[in-house]
Motif scaffolding. Structure first.
Motif, PDB file in Angstrom:
ATOM      1  N   TYR A   3      43.909  49.824  54.195  1.00 35.12           N
ATOM      2  CA  TYR A   3      44.402  49.453  52.877  1.00 35.12           C
ATOM      3  C   TYR A   3      45.023  48.051  52.912  1.00 35.12           C
ATOM      4  N   LEU A   4      45.792  47.792  53.970  1.00 35.03           N
ATOM      5  CA  LEU A   4      46.446  46.491  54.107  1.00 35.03           C
ATOM      6  C   LEU A   4      45.428  45.373  54.267  1.00 35.03           C
ATOM      7  N   LEU A   5      44.405  45.594  55.087  1.00 35.04           N
ATOM      8  CA  LEU A   5      43.373  44.580  55.306  1.00 35.04           C
ATOM      9  C   LEU A   5      42.629  44.252  54.019  1.00 35.04           C
ATOM     10  N   LEU A   6      42.330  45.291  53.245  1.00 30.47           N
ATOM     11  CA  LEU A   6      41.631  45.078  51.976  1.00 30.47           C
ATOM     12  C   LEU A   6      42.490  44.272  51.013  1.00 30.47           C
ATOM     13  N   PHE A   7      43.775  44.590  50.964  1.00 32.49           N
ATOM     14  CA  PHE A   7      44.699  43.859  50.090  1.00 32.49           C
ATOM     15  C   PHE A   7      44.826  42.407  50.549  1.00 32.49           C
ATOM     16  N   LEU A   8      44.974  42.210  51.861  1.00 30.52           N
ATOM     17  CA  LEU A   8      45.185  40.869  52.399  1.00 30.52           C
ATOM     18  C   LEU A   8      43.976  39.963  52.222  1.00 30.52           C
ATOM     19  N   SER A   9      42.769  40.551  52.129  1.00 32.15           N
ATOM     20  CA  SER A   9      41.578  39.723  51.954  1.00 32.15           C
ATOM     21  C   SER A   9      41.666  38.904  50.660  1.00 32.15           C
ATOM     22  N   VAL A  10      42.242  39.499  49.611  1.00 34.65           N
ATOM     23  CA  VAL A  10      42.431  38.769  48.347  1.00 34.65           C
ATOM     24  C   VAL A  10      43.583  37.772  48.488  1.00 34.65           C
ATOM     25  N   ALA A  11      44.653  38.175  49.180  1.00 31.74           N
ATOM     26  CA  ALA A  11      45.791  37.277  49.381  1.00 31.74           C
ATOM     27  C   ALA A  11      45.371  36.045  50.175  1.00 31.74           C
ATOM     28  N   PHE A  94      46.003  36.250  29.070  1.00 35.42           N
ATOM     29  CA  PHE A  94      45.482  37.072  30.159  1.00 35.42           C
ATOM     30  C   PHE A  94      44.027  37.450  29.877  1.00 35.42           C
ATOM     31  N   PRO A  95      43.104  37.188  30.830  1.00 35.93           N
ATOM     32  CA  PRO A  95      41.675  37.472  30.614  1.00 35.93           C
ATOM     33  C   PRO A  95      41.349  38.946  30.843  1.00 35.93           C
ATOM     34  N   TRP A  96      41.614  39.760  29.838  1.00 36.10           N
ATOM     35  CA  TRP A  96      41.524  41.213  30.000  1.00 36.10           C
ATOM     36  C   TRP A  96      40.124  41.704  30.340  1.00 36.10           C
ATOM     37  N   LEU A  97      39.093  41.175  29.699  1.00 30.61           N
ATOM     38  CA  LEU A  97      37.733  41.656  29.955  1.00 30.61           C
ATOM     39  C   LEU A  97      37.316  41.374  31.394  1.00 30.61           C
ATOM     40  N   LEU A  98      37.611  40.174  31.855  1.00 30.19           N
ATOM     41  CA  LEU A  98      37.317  39.828  33.250  1.00 30.19           C
ATOM     42  C   LEU A  98      38.100  40.728  34.194  1.00 30.19           C
ATOM     43  N   PHE A  99      39.365  40.944  33.888  1.00 29.44           N
ATOM     44  CA  PHE A  99      40.236  41.760  34.724  1.00 29.44           C
ATOM     45  C   PHE A  99      39.725  43.197  34.830  1.00 29.44           C
ATOM     46  N   LEU A 149      48.804  35.408  39.587  1.00 29.47           N
ATOM     47  CA  LEU A 149      49.270  36.338  40.621  1.00 29.47           C
ATOM     48  C   LEU A 149      49.195  37.788  40.155  1.00 29.47           C
ATOM     49  N   THR A 150      49.492  38.034  38.890  1.00 25.30           N
ATOM     50  CA  THR A 150      49.370  39.399  38.359  1.00 25.30           C
ATOM     51  C   THR A 150      47.930  39.873  38.431  1.00 25.30           C
ATOM     52  N   PHE A 151      47.010  39.018  38.001  1.00 26.06           N
ATOM     53  CA  PHE A 151      45.584  39.333  38.041  1.00 26.06           C
ATOM     54  C   PHE A 151      45.159  39.668  39.466  1.00 26.06           C
ATOM     55  N   LEU A 152      45.493  38.773  40.398  1.00 27.60           N
ATOM     56  CA  LEU A 152      45.042  38.940  41.785  1.00 27.60           C
ATOM     57  C   LEU A 152      45.715  40.127  42.464  1.00 27.60           C
ATOM     58  N   PHE A 153      46.982  40.390  42.119  1.00 26.27           N
ATOM     59  CA  PHE A 153      47.702  41.511  42.731  1.00 26.27           C
ATOM     60  C   PHE A 153      47.020  42.840  42.393  1.00 26.27           C
ATOM     61  N   PHE A 154      46.736  43.060  41.123  1.00 33.98           N
ATOM     62  CA  PHE A 154      46.120  44.327  40.729  1.00 33.98           C
ATOM     63  C   PHE A 154      44.656  44.395  41.158  1.00 33.98           C
ATOM     64  N   PHE A 155      43.984  43.253  41.143  1.00 31.20           N
ATOM     65  CA  PHE A 155      42.609  43.203  41.661  1.00 31.20           C
ATOM     66  C   PHE A 155      42.590  43.590  43.141  1.00 31.20           C
ATOM     67  N   ALA A 156      43.570  43.091  43.906  1.00 30.51           N
ATOM     68  CA  ALA A 156      43.658  43.394  45.336  1.00 30.51           C
ATOM     69  C   ALA A 156      43.963  44.867  45.595  1.00 30.51           C
ATOM     70  N   LEU A 157      44.677  45.507  44.663  1.00 30.21           N
ATOM     71  CA  LEU A 157      45.038  46.923  44.834  1.00 30.21           C
ATOM     72  C   LEU A 157      43.876  47.882  44.596  1.00 30.21           C
ATOM     73  N   MET A 158      42.889  47.476  43.805  1.00 24.29           N
ATOM     74  CA  MET A 158      41.874  48.403  43.330  1.00 24.29           C
ATOM     75  C   MET A 158      41.034  49.023  44.450  1.00 24.29           C
TER      76      MET A 158
END
Length: 222
Positions: A3-11, A94-99, A149-158
């Motif tokens: 889980y951490l590795l997947l999150f860090l790849s976006v970071a 905020f680009p909701w459709l892209l998100f 950062l909000t976009f990337l944080f939630f994208f990284a969590l998915m």
């Protein structure tokens, strides 16, 4: 750890994007070509044999559904999954459709990851260049850092969330093969699109062709 590795790849992608200039971004096409070839190879070498252990035409139907799902998502993401970002918001809202479309894509990516395959490596290699390109365009389009950062944080969590659900909910296991087949369809569409886009006017540059070959060989011997 997965889980951490997947999150860090976006970071990591975001951090790299902070130091990139537009000219340097063009070099990402080679890395993107490598990631597309690697992801396609992992899909063909490992995921396809898994779902076809018991051959069934219905598996093919779910793979096609995955391809159609990805085509549908790209109406809203405009191809961000394979390195294209087109943001035209004058208000920089905020680009909701892209998100939403990218989050659905990333969420589905997490389901087939397991100790029995090398998909974790494939997803990380796929995510890093996409995150770099996505972050670069957010930054250079003038979006507020909080939005980026909000976009990337939630994208990284998915993707970690998708993998967590796959590993911990018994109900999901009853539909494991069908879900994996849908994800295979998604991967086939994304990875082949990356490869086709790597050969503009149907001509491969030597560097991109080399990256594709290396991606296939590395995936085979993992």
């Amino acid at each position: 750890m997965n889980y951490l590795l997947l999150f860090l790849s976006v970071a990591i992608g975001y951090i790299v994007a902070l130091f990139l200039r537009k000219r340097e971004l063009k070099n990402m096409e080679v890395f993107l070509a490598f990631s597309g070839a690697f992801l396609l190879s992992i899909t063909v070498f490992e995921l396809l044999p898994e779902v076809f252990e018991t051959p069934s035409k219905s598996i093919g139907v779910f793979i096609m559904l995955g391809i159609l799902l990805q085509i549908f998502l790209e109406f809203f993401s405009k191809g961000a999954e394979h390195g294209h970002v087109h943001l035209h918001s004058e208000t920089k809202s905020f680009p909701w459709l892209l998100f939403i479309s990218l989050c659905i894509h990333a969420f589905m990516e997490g389901f087939p990851i397991s100790e029995e395959n090398n998909l974790l490596v494939g997803i990380i290699i796929h995510k890093i260049p996409v995150a770099i390109i996505l972050s670069f365009f957010f930054i250079n389009a003038g979006y507020k850092r909080s939005i980026t950062l909000t976009f990337l944080f939630f994208f990284a969590l998915m993707t970690p969330i998708g993998n967590f659900i796959s590993n911990n909910y018994e109900m999901i296991h009853h539909y494991e093969t069908q879900i994996e087949a849908v994800v295979i369809g998604i991967f086939l569409h994304v990875s082949t699109t990356i490869l086709f886009e790597s050969s503009k006017n149907h001509k491969f540059h030597l560097s991109k062709m080399s990256a594709v070959i290396i991606g296939i060989v590395v995936a085979y011997f993992l």
